[in-house]
Enzyme design. Structure first.
Site, PDB file in Angstrom:
ATOM      1  N   CYS A 117       0.961  -1.108   0.069  1.00  0.00           N
ATOM      2  CA  CYS A 117       0.132  -0.045   0.297  1.00  0.00           C
ATOM      3  C   CYS A 117       0.640   1.277   0.027  1.00  0.00           C
ATOM      4  CB  CYS A 117      -1.005   0.132   1.258  1.00  0.00           C
ATOM      5  SG  CYS A 117      -1.943  -1.234   1.251  1.00  0.00           S
ATOM      6  N   HIS A 130      -3.759   6.857   2.649  1.00  0.00           N
ATOM      7  CA  HIS A 130      -4.445   5.472   2.074  1.00  0.00           C
ATOM      8  C   HIS A 130      -5.403   4.909   2.660  1.00  0.00           C
ATOM      9  CE1 HIS A 130      -3.973   1.632   0.996  1.00  0.00           C
ATOM     10  NE2 HIS A 130      -3.861   0.953   2.075  1.00  0.00           N
ATOM     11  N   ASN A 182     -10.095  -0.932  -0.836  1.00  0.00           N
ATOM     12  CA  ASN A 182      -8.784  -0.578  -0.683  1.00  0.00           C
ATOM     13  C   ASN A 182      -7.967  -0.747  -2.314  1.00  0.00           C
ATOM     14  OD1 ASN A 182      -5.914  -0.519  -0.153  1.00  0.00           O
ATOM     15  ND2 ASN A 182      -6.102  -1.722   1.746  1.00  0.00           N
TER      16      ASN A 182
HETATM   17  O1  UT7 Z   1      -4.026  -1.628   3.428  1.00  0.00           O
HETATM   18  C1  UT7 Z   1      -3.132  -1.661   4.626  1.00  0.00           C
HETATM   19  C2  UT7 Z   1      -3.818  -3.172   5.078  1.00  0.00           C
HETATM   20  N1  UT7 Z   1      -5.032  -3.272   5.531  1.00  0.00           N
HETATM   21  C3  UT7 Z   1      -5.558  -2.598   6.423  1.00  0.00           C
HETATM   22  O2  UT7 Z   1      -5.119  -1.510   6.895  1.00  0.00           O
HETATM   23  C4  UT7 Z   1      -6.750  -3.357   7.224  1.00  0.00           C
HETATM   24  C5  UT7 Z   1      -6.746  -3.053   8.926  1.00  0.00           C
HETATM   25  N2  UT7 Z   1      -7.777  -3.668   9.531  1.00  0.00           N
HETATM   26  C6  UT7 Z   1      -9.157  -3.475   9.378  1.00  0.00           C
HETATM   27  O3  UT7 Z   1      -9.322  -2.741   8.360  1.00  0.00           O
HETATM   28  C7  UT7 Z   1     -10.195  -4.203  10.181  1.00  0.00           C
HETATM   29  O4  UT7 Z   1      -9.370  -4.875  11.156  1.00  0.00           O
HETATM   30  C8  UT7 Z   1     -11.150  -5.167   9.386  1.00  0.00           C
HETATM   31  C9  UT7 Z   1     -11.985  -4.497   8.750  1.00  0.00           C
HETATM   32  C10 UT7 Z   1     -10.278  -6.144   8.628  1.00  0.00           C
HETATM   33  C11 UT7 Z   1     -11.715  -5.909  10.570  1.00  0.00           C
HETATM   34  O5  UT7 Z   1     -12.501  -4.943  11.298  1.00  0.00           O
HETATM   35  P1  UT7 Z   1     -12.378  -5.317  12.892  1.00  0.00           P
HETATM   36  O6  UT7 Z   1     -13.289  -4.479  13.563  1.00  0.00           O
HETATM   37  O7  UT7 Z   1     -10.893  -5.420  13.220  1.00  0.00           O
HETATM   38  O8  UT7 Z   1     -13.038  -6.787  13.265  1.00  0.00           O
HETATM   39  P2  UT7 Z   1     -12.148  -8.114  13.827  1.00  0.00           P
HETATM   40  O9  UT7 Z   1     -11.226  -8.646  13.056  1.00  0.00           O
HETATM   41  O10 UT7 Z   1     -11.956  -7.616  15.266  1.00  0.00           O
HETATM   42  O11 UT7 Z   1     -13.437  -9.039  13.740  1.00  0.00           O
HETATM   43  C12 UT7 Z   1     -14.558  -8.975  14.477  1.00  0.00           C
HETATM   44  C13 UT7 Z   1     -15.593  -9.751  14.095  1.00  0.00           C
HETATM   45  C14 UT7 Z   1     -14.922 -11.336  14.018  1.00  0.00           C
HETATM   46  O12 UT7 Z   1     -15.980 -12.182  14.451  1.00  0.00           O
HETATM   47  P3  UT7 Z   1     -15.837 -12.863  15.859  1.00  0.00           P
HETATM   48  O13 UT7 Z   1     -14.638 -13.535  15.880  1.00  0.00           O
HETATM   49  O14 UT7 Z   1     -15.767 -11.398  16.874  1.00  0.00           O
HETATM   50  O15 UT7 Z   1     -17.151 -13.545  16.049  1.00  0.00           O
HETATM   51  C15 UT7 Z   1     -15.163 -11.474  12.481  1.00  0.00           C
HETATM   52  O16 UT7 Z   1     -15.084 -12.911  12.040  1.00  0.00           O
HETATM   53  O17 UT7 Z   1     -16.037  -9.631  12.814  1.00  0.00           O
HETATM   54  C16 UT7 Z   1     -15.896 -10.626  11.951  1.00  0.00           C
HETATM   55  N3  UT7 Z   1     -15.841 -10.189  10.596  1.00  0.00           N
HETATM   56  C17 UT7 Z   1     -16.852 -10.264   9.718  1.00  0.00           C
HETATM   57  N4  UT7 Z   1     -18.096 -10.215   9.897  1.00  0.00           N
HETATM   58  C18 UT7 Z   1     -19.124 -10.257   8.792  1.00  0.00           C
HETATM   59  C19 UT7 Z   1     -14.567 -10.229   9.785  1.00  0.00           C
HETATM   60  N5  UT7 Z   1     -15.100  -9.872   8.648  1.00  0.00           N
HETATM   61  C20 UT7 Z   1     -16.441  -9.876   8.574  1.00  0.00           C
HETATM   62  C21 UT7 Z   1     -17.311  -9.634   7.416  1.00  0.00           C
HETATM   63  N6  UT7 Z   1     -18.572  -9.752   7.948  1.00  0.00           N
HETATM   64  N7  UT7 Z   1     -17.008  -9.447   6.122  1.00  0.00           N
END
Ligand code: UT7
Length: 333
Positions: free
Chosen positions: A117, A256, A286
């Site tokens: 990125c 970004h 992204n």
């Molecule tokens: O480009 C540079 C690199 N990338 C980034 O900068 C991305 C950085 N990270 C993020 O944007 C976020 O961490 C995410 C959007 C990937 C995830 O959001 P989060 O608020 O950190 O959620 P989490 O990973 O803590 O997951 C929360 C819950 C999980 O369920 P459980 O384990 O709590 O039951 C996930 O399985 O949300 C679940 N989850 C989803 N639920 C519905 C993860 N993806 C999804 C989804 N739909 N697409």
């Protein structure tokens, strides 16, 4: 601030997004996810995706064609082409060579740059130093990624986050305006949190690597999220301090676009208001190396950049790689 008075100035910008759009509703039918979750956790509403036969070089060329429509410069004038991407059409030849051929940049040399990125900002810094050397007058820097080629569309944690796209800028020298300063960083300890293990020389493609899905993006989203907020905030504060810029002297901040909550958190810590921050993640998701040049293009279209504006670019990505860049904007309007 750079010691000499040659600055690399952005004189034209182009972008390309593929025609096909994938909405969040599409994923609702395929995965255990919802439009509501995706919008509230990421800010993303849709993303673009290439059609069969199209890839990074195709999008890069389209972005450069758009750039030439916004410029008096033609392909024969270009000295160098830097293509920032982690999804080249193939390992070799480089995208830069293939773009050079397609646009007919007969006297240009060039190369690909891999910094995920952060690729585009790293590419701008490289090109800026080439311009300052006096040896190169016109350089095209392209940020492009075909993320759809490395996503596991059964993994809701990653596939909803990314899109395909390309942006390109033309850099020429200027005695007063352009890239003033930058601070760039890498930390290889971040390698375990965002990576694609398969297809390289360590894990060459075999039936087993494919069965184990090693050719797809792997991410520990929560960890990357925290490091992105901290990294982008601290490096921008360092850059602002070094250039005696207060928050209200920043006319536009183009971060970004990985997650709207990351952007809002960084903006909040930098004490920037909504008007000072460009957000377009809702439309494109992204696009990895392409988010920032697409952001510059959108900022121009939205008339958010005026002559003499202080523009800050900031990025964070796999590696980890991150950094911020200060640009004194030049506009003939
Ligand atoms: O480009 C540079 C690199 N990338 C980034 O900068 C991305 C950085 N990270 C993020 O944007 C976020 O961490 C995410 C959007 C990937 C995830 O959001 P989060 O608020 O950190 O959620 P989490 O990973 O803590 O997951 C929360 C819950 C999980 O369920 P459980 O384990 O709590 O039951 C996930 O399985 O949300 C679940 N989850 C989803 N639920 C519905 C993860 N993806 C999804 C989804 N739909 N697409």
């Amino acid at each position: 601030m750079k010691p000499n008075s040659i600055y690399a100035n952005i004189t034209a910008v182009g972008k390309y997004l593929p025609e096909s759009i994938i909405t969040n509703q599409h994923f609702e039918t395929e995965l255990d996810t919802s439009d509501d979750w995706i919008v509230s956790r990421t800010g993303i509403k849709q993303r673009h995706k290439v059609s069969n036969g199209q890839a990074s070089v195709y999008m890069a060329v389209k972005a450069v064609e758009d750039l030439f429509r916004n410029s008096n410069v033609s392909s024969g004038d270009i000295d160098s082409i830097i293509v920032c991407t982690i999804t080249p059409d193939m390992f070799f030849p480089s995208c830069a060579c293939l773009v050079q051929k397609e646009i007919g940049a007969n006297k240009a040399w060039g190369f690909d740059l891999s910094a995920a990125c952060s690729g585009f900002v790293f590419g701008l810094e490289t090109a800026s130093n080439m311009i300052q050397s006096g040896n190169y007058k016109k350089i095209i820097v392209i940020g492009v990624d075909t993320m759809s080629s490395i996503l596991d569309y059964t993994d809701r944690n990653t596939c909803i986050l990314f899109g395909d796209g390309a942006g390109a800028v033309l850099l020429e020298s200027n005695s007063t305006h352009g890239i003033m300063d930058s601070i760039l960083k890498v930390d290889g300890n971040g390698g375990d949190y965002l990576y694609m293990p398969g297809g390289g020389s360590l894990n060459p493609t075999t039936e087993k690597t494919i069965a184990n899905k090693l050719h797809y993006v792997k991410q520990d989203g929560a960890n990357v999220f925290k490091r992105a907020v901290k990294g982008m905030t601290n490096v921008t504060l360092e850059l602002m301090s070094r250039n005696q810029l207060s928050s209200n002297e920043i006319d536009l901040f183009i971060p970004h676009q990985a997650n709207k909550r990351i952007i809002e958190s960084v903006a909040n810590k930098l004490n920037l208001n909504d008007e000072q921050v460009l957000i377009n993640i809702d439309k494109y998701a992204n696009t990895t190396a392409a988010t920032i040049p697409i952001g510059i293009h959108d900022a121009i279209n939205r008339k958010k950049l005026k002559h003499n504006d202080n523009l800050i670019l900031s990025t964070f990505g796999a590696g980890f790689t991150w950094g911020s860049m200060y640009i004194k904007w030049n506009s003939d309007d």
